[in-house]
Design a protein around this motif. Structure first.
Motif, PDB file in Angstrom:
ATOM      1  N   LEU A 127       0.892  -1.103   0.198  1.00 11.43           N
ATOM      2  CA  LEU A 127      -0.114   0.356  -0.638  1.00 11.43           C
ATOM      3  C   LEU A 127       0.950   1.704   0.185  1.00 11.43           C
ATOM      4  O   LEU A 127       0.150   2.337   0.394  1.00 11.43           O
ATOM      5  CB  LEU A 127      -0.807   0.296   1.160  1.00 11.43           C
ATOM      6  CG  LEU A 127      -2.026  -1.004   1.341  1.00 11.43           C
ATOM      7  CD1 LEU A 127      -2.628  -1.269   2.732  1.00 11.43           C
ATOM      8  CD2 LEU A 127      -2.535  -1.087   0.078  1.00 11.43           C
ATOM      9  N   ALA A 158      -3.131 -10.198   0.273  1.00 13.57           N
ATOM     10  CA  ALA A 158      -3.675  -9.525   0.537  1.00 13.57           C
ATOM     11  C   ALA A 158      -3.274  -7.755   0.547  1.00 13.57           C
ATOM     12  O   ALA A 158      -4.610  -7.134   0.353  1.00 13.57           O
ATOM     13  CB  ALA A 158      -3.585  -9.212   2.887  1.00 13.57           C
ATOM     14  N   GLN A 199      -4.755  -7.055  -3.311  1.00 14.04           N
ATOM     15  CA  GLN A 199      -6.000  -6.616  -3.442  1.00 14.04           C
ATOM     16  C   GLN A 199      -7.106  -5.491  -2.216  1.00 14.04           C
ATOM     17  O   GLN A 199      -7.160  -5.080  -3.256  1.00 14.04           O
ATOM     18  CB  GLN A 199      -6.446  -8.117  -2.221  1.00 14.04           C
ATOM     19  CG  GLN A 199      -5.959  -9.221  -3.440  1.00 14.04           C
ATOM     20  CD  GLN A 199      -6.894  -8.732  -5.061  1.00 14.04           C
ATOM     21  OE1 GLN A 199      -7.406  -8.810  -4.604  1.00 14.04           O
ATOM     22  NE2 GLN A 199      -6.309  -9.892  -5.870  1.00 14.04           N
ATOM     23  N   THR A 200      -5.752  -5.069  -1.698  1.00 13.47           N
ATOM     24  CA  THR A 200      -6.450  -3.761  -0.832  1.00 13.47           C
ATOM     25  C   THR A 200      -6.721  -2.884  -1.889  1.00 13.47           C
ATOM     26  O   THR A 200      -6.880  -2.313  -1.809  1.00 13.47           O
ATOM     27  CB  THR A 200      -5.567  -4.100   0.815  1.00 13.47           C
ATOM     28  OG1 THR A 200      -5.977  -5.300   0.893  1.00 13.47           O
ATOM     29  CG2 THR A 200      -6.422  -2.701   1.219  1.00 13.47           C
ATOM     30  N   ILE A 248      -9.066   0.135  -2.753  1.00 10.25           N
ATOM     31  CA  ILE A 248      -8.982   1.954  -2.872  1.00 10.25           C
ATOM     32  C   ILE A 248      -8.687   1.837  -4.312  1.00 10.25           C
ATOM     33  O   ILE A 248      -9.517   3.405  -4.451  1.00 10.25           O
ATOM     34  CB  ILE A 248      -7.430   1.734  -1.803  1.00 10.25           C
ATOM     35  CG1 ILE A 248      -7.688   0.988  -0.774  1.00 10.25           C
ATOM     36  CG2 ILE A 248      -7.012   3.242  -2.228  1.00 10.25           C
ATOM     37  CD1 ILE A 248      -6.349   1.145   0.409  1.00 10.25           C
TER      38      ILE A 248
END
Lengths: 193, 116
Positions: free
Chosen positions: A21, A58, A61-62, A66
């Motif tokens: 992220l 994970a 995917q996040t 977003i």
């Protein structure tokens, strides 16, 4: 590095998750360190790489989700400006054509770009299945590469981490310059479809 | 050619600046990669000094010591609890990490001299 023996495996998963992220956490260094601890017998290599892998998948995917949410905010821009519309069309065209391999390579070869590809891919409506399939393959290479480096060079992790960080920065800068240069300097003209 | 490049740049000033920035980063990381390779090519830089986060097994592995040498240094029975770091072990024994590191280095040197 002291955090690995203290907090154990879950920390590693959390860090790879956050690194997808675009948060500034030392994921590569911790994976190299984790591989080195595995070589020493303090952890199993499979659990080190398994947890890092789950965190990374994970996180991807996040980031993608977003990007999808964020793209709704930009929906209005599309029609208002000719220049921006043209750029967006180009970016989407770029993703259509190179999205899959781009996702794969941005997981490991040019991994500093990975998080941004997650956001942009989600925003540019890259096919989710395609994103996921290329993404999980790429993350396997990323995790395997870094934990493997740590496992193999367990006595010299400072060296491996330093060299890997610089070379991966170089490759990412090259890829970024290539993509931006293509967007800016490609000859204009009627689209050839 | 130059005129066309300039026209493209004028058309997309933000992306064009991003491109120049990326080129700058290419030069920066190329220089750092070369510097890192030159630095680490020197074997003297490769011996990793003892640090508090390392575990006994980690040192055994990276310095290629027989485990007995380490257990002797730590004068414990078998290898202490897994995943205890040298920093914690030093604290348990009421010595500084530096003392422990000195002890490990001395025992390593002695072991290497003996096995020559």
């Amino acid at each position: 590095m002291a955090m690995i023996p203290d907090y154990g495996l879950w920390l590693l998963g959390v860090v790879t998750f956050l690194s997808c992220l675009a948060l500034p956490v030392p994921a590569s260094l911790l994976m190299i360190g984790g591989g080195a601890f595995a070589a020493a017998g303090d952890f199993a290599l499979t659990s080190i790489s398994g947890v890092a892998y789950l965190g990374a998948v994970a996180g991807d995917q996040t980031g993608f989700a977003i990007g999808q949410r964020g793209s709704r905010l930009f929906a209005g821009i599309r029609t208002t400006s000719g220049k921006r519309a043209e750029l967006l069309a180009r970016a989407e065209h770029f993703f259509d054509k190179w999205g899959g391999p781009g996702v794969f390579l941005s997981r490991w070869l040019v991994s500093p770009l990975g998080p941004y590809i997650n956001f942009i891919g989600g925003a540019a409506r890259l096919n989710w299945l395609k994103f996921t399939a290329w993404g999980i393959a790429g993350e396997a290479v990323w995790v395997g590469l870094y934990t493997g480096l740590g496992y193999t060079f367990s006595g010299q992790i400072a060296m491996v981490a330093d060299i890997a960080a610089n070379i991966s920065g170089l490759l990412a800068a090259l890829a970024g310059a290539g993509a931006l240069g293509w967007l800016v300097f490609r000859p204009h003209g009627p689209p050839r479809a | 050619m130059m005129a066309r490049l300039r026209a493209s740049f004028a058309r997309h000033p933000v992306l064009g600046s991003g491109f120049l920035l990326a080129l700058g980063l290419v030069v920066f990381f190329a220089a750092r990669s070369v510097a890192a390779l030159v630095f680490w090519a020197d074997p003297a830089h490769r011996d990793q000094p003892i640090e508090g986060w390392m575990t006994p097994r980690y040192v055994v592995q990276s310095w290629q010591l027989p485990p007995e040498v380490m257990t002797e240094i730590l004068n414990a029975g078998p290898m202490p609890d897994r995943r205890r770091t040298l920093g914690e072990i030093a604290e348990d024994q009421g010595i500084t990490l530096n003392d422990l590191a000195t002890r490990i280095t001395a025992a390593t040197d002695a072991h290497r001299a003996a096995s020559k």
